[in-house]
Design an enzyme around this catalytic site. Structure first.
Site, PDB file in Angstrom:
ATOM      1  N   ASP A 114      -7.341  64.862 -18.343  1.00 19.82           N
ATOM      2  CA  ASP A 114      -8.511  65.112 -19.180  1.00 19.82           C
ATOM      3  C   ASP A 114      -8.928  66.570 -18.989  1.00 19.82           C
ATOM      4  OD1 ASP A 114     -10.527  64.455 -20.946  1.00 19.82           O
ATOM      5  OD2 ASP A 114     -11.876  63.725 -19.391  1.00 19.82           O
ATOM      6  N   TYR A 116     -11.576  69.988 -20.400  1.00 12.86           N
ATOM      7  CA  TYR A 116     -13.001  70.343 -20.372  1.00 12.86           C
ATOM      8  C   TYR A 116     -13.124  71.529 -21.322  1.00 12.86           C
ATOM      9  CZ  TYR A 116     -17.321  71.179 -17.494  1.00 12.86           C
ATOM     10  OH  TYR A 116     -18.608  71.324 -16.993  1.00 12.86           O
ATOM     11  N   HIS A 121     -20.129  72.176 -24.403  1.00 12.16           N
ATOM     12  CA  HIS A 121     -20.289  71.103 -23.414  1.00 12.16           C
ATOM     13  C   HIS A 121     -20.359  71.674 -22.002  1.00 12.16           C
ATOM     14  CE1 HIS A 121     -19.806  67.306 -21.313  1.00 12.16           C
ATOM     15  NE2 HIS A 121     -18.705  67.744 -20.734  1.00 12.16           N
ATOM     16  N   ARG A 130     -26.730  73.712 -12.805  1.00 14.90           N
ATOM     17  CA  ARG A 130     -26.821  74.981 -12.075  1.00 14.90           C
ATOM     18  C   ARG A 130     -27.762  75.914 -12.830  1.00 14.90           C
ATOM     19  NH1 ARG A 130     -21.501  73.444 -12.376  1.00 14.90           N
ATOM     20  NH2 ARG A 130     -21.223  74.721 -14.235  1.00 14.90           N
ATOM     21  N   GLU A 187     -18.319  59.822 -23.495  1.00 14.79           N
ATOM     22  CA  GLU A 187     -17.857  61.166 -23.813  1.00 14.79           C
ATOM     23  C   GLU A 187     -16.958  61.065 -25.042  1.00 14.79           C
ATOM     24  OE1 GLU A 187     -16.250  63.155 -20.293  1.00 14.79           O
ATOM     25  OE2 GLU A 187     -18.306  63.711 -19.733  1.00 14.79           O
ATOM     26  N   GLU A 189     -14.222  62.234 -27.329  1.00 21.33           N
ATOM     27  CA  GLU A 189     -13.076  63.118 -27.124  1.00 21.33           C
ATOM     28  C   GLU A 189     -11.961  62.799 -28.120  1.00 21.33           C
ATOM     29  OE1 GLU A 189     -11.764  63.610 -23.108  1.00 21.33           O
ATOM     30  OE2 GLU A 189     -13.773  63.345 -22.250  1.00 21.33           O
ATOM     31  N   ASP A 221     -14.293  58.666 -23.030  1.00 20.74           N
ATOM     32  CA  ASP A 221     -14.137  58.812 -21.576  1.00 20.74           C
ATOM     33  C   ASP A 221     -15.439  58.380 -20.912  1.00 20.74           C
ATOM     34  OD1 ASP A 221     -13.303  59.659 -19.064  1.00 20.74           O
ATOM     35  OD2 ASP A 221     -14.015  61.709 -19.398  1.00 20.74           O
ATOM     36  N   ARG A 225     -22.478  58.760 -14.493  1.00 26.89           N
ATOM     37  CA  ARG A 225     -22.928  60.081 -14.026  1.00 26.89           C
ATOM     38  C   ARG A 225     -23.421  60.063 -12.585  1.00 26.89           C
ATOM     39  NH1 ARG A 225     -20.435  63.153 -17.675  1.00 26.89           N
ATOM     40  NH2 ARG A 225     -20.988  62.556 -19.789  1.00 26.89           N
ATOM     41  N   GLN A 228     -20.386  59.767 -10.241  1.00 28.51           N
ATOM     42  CA  GLN A 228     -19.646  61.027 -10.294  1.00 28.51           C
ATOM     43  C   GLN A 228     -20.349  62.148  -9.536  1.00 28.51           C
ATOM     44  OE1 GLN A 228     -18.797  62.270 -14.319  1.00 28.51           O
ATOM     45  NE2 GLN A 228     -18.066  64.285 -13.694  1.00 28.51           N
ATOM     46  N   TYR A 232     -18.060  63.867  -6.412  1.00 30.10           N
ATOM     47  CA  TYR A 232     -17.079  64.799  -6.987  1.00 30.10           C
ATOM     48  C   TYR A 232     -16.829  66.077  -6.182  1.00 30.10           C
ATOM     49  CZ  TYR A 232     -19.995  68.507  -8.985  1.00 30.10           C
ATOM     50  OH  TYR A 232     -20.824  69.586  -9.150  1.00 30.10           O
ATOM     51  N   LYS A 241     -15.217  57.930 -13.397  1.00 28.75           N
ATOM     52  CA  LYS A 241     -14.472  57.919 -14.663  1.00 28.75           C
ATOM     53  C   LYS A 241     -13.422  56.813 -14.720  1.00 28.75           C
ATOM     54  CE  LYS A 241     -15.676  62.233 -16.142  1.00 28.75           C
ATOM     55  NZ  LYS A 241     -16.155  62.561 -17.507  1.00 28.75           N
ATOM     56  N   THR A 245     -11.265  53.963 -19.861  1.00 27.84           N
ATOM     57  CA  THR A 245     -11.157  55.012 -20.871  1.00 27.84           C
ATOM     58  C   THR A 245     -10.643  54.317 -22.129  1.00 27.84           C
ATOM     59  OG1 THR A 245     -10.523  56.607 -19.158  1.00 27.84           O
ATOM     60  CG2 THR A 245     -10.082  57.232 -21.445  1.00 27.84           C
ATOM     61  N   THR A 332     -15.169  66.306 -23.448  1.00 23.09           N
ATOM     62  CA  THR A 332     -16.253  66.025 -24.381  1.00 23.09           C
ATOM     63  C   THR A 332     -16.335  67.093 -25.468  1.00 23.09           C
ATOM     64  OG1 THR A 332     -17.450  65.092 -22.541  1.00 23.09           O
ATOM     65  CG2 THR A 332     -18.713  65.542 -24.535  1.00 23.09           C
ATOM     66  N   GLU A 346     -26.081  65.191 -22.349  1.00 23.16           N
ATOM     67  CA  GLU A 346     -26.500  66.382 -23.081  1.00 23.16           C
ATOM     68  C   GLU A 346     -27.611  66.055 -24.072  1.00 23.16           C
ATOM     69  OE1 GLU A 346     -22.815  68.936 -24.253  1.00 23.16           O
ATOM     70  OE2 GLU A 346     -22.083  66.951 -23.704  1.00 23.16           O
TER      71      GLU A 346
END
Lengths: 405, 405
Positions: A114, A116, A121, A130, A187, A189, A221, A225, A228, A232, A241, A245, A332, A346
């Site tokens: 997968d 990114y 996104h 962050r 997600e 995709e 996907d 959250r 994860q 992670y 995840k 899927t 995503t 999001e």
């Protein structure tokens, strides 16, 4: 433009220009899997209509391994059979109403990776997680960031998704506890399916994309959250995840998408030579995310920063080999505008701004019983619509965890 | 203690107490794959000796899917055949010198996951990369951190390992460039092979470990440290690992390791209930890493913080299903003492303190032409040695990267 003698209702995803492949069992013979092509509201049994053994199979893999010339020959034959009125009499016996057949996972998934690849996104998540740092990681514009997922839990559209359990923290510095995910997300995709393998130790060039990739699917996907975010660091997503899927049952052949090919957004800095494209492999696919029948987002695939040809070249740039059935997904799909993000995290700003749905309910994340549906279509310069079908999943309540023995 | 009528040289890995399974083709019939059991310097052809169709196969998967009672029955039959002198006459025709046969990858790998279960390894890397922060991530003592790797590039011992190419930065803030990895490393690990699948949505309890796991292999998780360190934020290792993972050709059945079972080190904080063990699944395996025939490390598996039963329970705790052929590995095995780390990055402190080898050469990381060999043995309270065979790989020079088309 040819037409089919099989009735194709206006607005149908499955026109003569599309001809996606799937694996089905006719009514009354639940295990008699064979390869079919969708046309309007019907599926054409290729095992019967073309008589080749490769179509009497529980997956597309043997057919996909044949490569581009076999794919092109088959597409030509099927187009002929479905457009030539004098074929109708013989072919009709091999048509089944889609409503009457069982559809299964169309491919035997080898490896699942997968990516990114949406800048919007990645920046949206960066700003959420962050807020004081740069919104993109330092590597992001130099290579398509990706990771491996669990191939064994790729499921076909319609399979219920059991809410996963796992370790998560309910407050930032709390001790972790074990229980059902409280932040279950989607997600939106696009998945790319590899037909032709490559040799270990030999990278696949960007320009060889269409020599290896057979077609595309819609892909959800599913993401927990809370699981994860706790697990992670430092090795990436795992259980957040790997519980499920979902992919659409119909694989749209790459050749059907020629009219939708567009350039990716300008890439700055320019990619290193092994990732530079000489022909565009961006795709103008318009996606749609529905929650309990209500549209909540319209993600634009054409905005994806990295193309699937670049993803494939990157994935093999270290010499990793491809196998028939490898599946890699875009990550995503999110656009720059409100209402174009492909995930709830999001759309609700990590749950702080719940969505109010037209039915009056609101959602931060998914509730048990929710049904998620992703649809999409490729758009050509001539305005013709080429549908990608749907991938659908309903959230089932968690199974009580097994006590230790 | 029974003995075999087949000669077993002193110090042989493959005694009557071991009986590991592999897949081989007899001399002169290079594609006639069948399942065999190693005894001394010979392999017993189970297709011939037991006549079951499940052994006329290019992998152990069909046999492994049979489950613990089939595994136990077969082990009993093979023990009988190889220990009962009156069987010798009939059985001898099905024995082949190992030196004369071809061995292949013994399992068809379904999903491959890799853990990070050595506290010493995790702390060593933490000290190297985050000298000012805590050496362990916050989650590390709460769950066995893991991630998915590439199943399609798991290769059998003896397969050359082509030095991977990729993006890496040659100085901390330099722009990335593309080229051969300059920091190619090994990781000494144990791999666990799943035989019996589990249902999607249903976690496997810690106590059900032996109901699902068939056996163990030696595993070298080759790692390109420069590629990995540039790519891994935020989704984890990808191309830094996916070019090759080598395993030993002989799968040692879990039941042969009963005498080596030990408790893991004390786990503090105590694991949450779904990860708590009621019986010990630590293993006293003594591993050895050789570089060009010279021993450079002796990693002690008994020091691993998380047991494989805990890894399995964690991996399925979100409802992810198991398939026959799933492979999960321990992560690098490192002990607390000098000369017990399972990777060069630890042994050379990220290349700053090169190893001087007995042959007078020195190494920070691997050079083209280097041969890496991992061996190991299970140690029982009675002192009996049960060997795990070997996993070996030689570094081949990089293939020139493919120019874009």
């Amino acid at each position: 433009m040819k037409a089919s003698w099989v009735p194709v209702p206006p607005g149908s995803d499955f026109t003569l220009a599309n001809l996606p492949y799937g694996v089905f069992a006719p009514a009354g013979t639940p295990q008699a899997w064979r390869v079919g092509v969708a046309i309007g509201k019907h599926v054409l049994d290729l095992a019967g209509a073309l008589g080749a053994e490769v179509f009497t199979a529980p997956s597309l893999n043997a057919f996909m391994a044949g490569g581009p010339s076999v794919w092109a020959d088959t597409r030509e034959q099927v187009t002929e059979l479905l457009s030539e009125p004098r074929s109708a009499r013989a072919v009709r016996a091999h048509l089944h109403p889609i409503a009457d057949v069982r559809l299964r996972l169309p491919i035997e998934v080898a490896d699942y990776a997968d990516f990114y690849a949406s800048e919007h996104h990645a920046r949206n998540l960066g700003r959420l997680f962050r807020p004081d740092g740069p919104s993109l990681p330092a590597n992001w514009k130099h290579l398509p960031v990706g990771y491996h997922g669990r191939a064994g839990t790729v499921i076909v559209s319609g399979t219920p998704v059991v809410r996963p359990t796992g370790q998560r923290r309910t407050a930032p510095d709390a001790a972790p506890s074990f229980g059902p995910s409280l932040r279950l997300d989607v997600e939106v995709e696009i998945g790319f399916v590899v037909g032709v393998p490559s040799a270990l130790g030999t990278p696949v060039a960007v320009g060889d994309f269409a020599q290896h990739v057979f077609g595309v699917v819609l892909l959800n996907d599913w993401s927990a959250r809370d699981i994860q975010s706790w697990e992670y660091v430092p090795l990436g997503p795992f259980l957040g995840k790997s519980f499920a899927t979902s992919i659409s049952p119909w694989v749209v052949p790459l050749s059907a998408l020629d009219g939708a090919r567009v350039s990716t957004p300008i890439q700055e800095p320019p990619p290193l030579p092994n990732l530079a494209e000489s022909e565009p492999w961006g795709l103008d696919l318009r996606l749609q995310l529905e929650l309990n029948g209500q549209i909540v987002s319209r993600p634009p695939y054409a905005q994806m920063y990295w193309s699937p040809a670049q993803m494939l070249a990157h994935m093999t740039s270290n010499g990793a080999s491809l196998r028939t059935g490898d599946l890699f997904a875009s990550g995503t799909v999110s656009g720059p505008d409100p209402g174009t993000s492909g995930s709830l995290i999001e759309l609700t700003r990590a749950g702080t701004e719940p969505l109010t749905l037209p039915d009056g309910t609101s959602r931060s994340y998914l509730l048990d019983g929710d049904t998620v549906r992703i649809t999409g279509a490729a758009c050509s310069p001539d305005g013709a619509r080429l549908g990608l079908g749907e991938v659908i999943g309903r959230i089932a309540p968690p199974i009580a965890s097994v006590p230790p023995k």
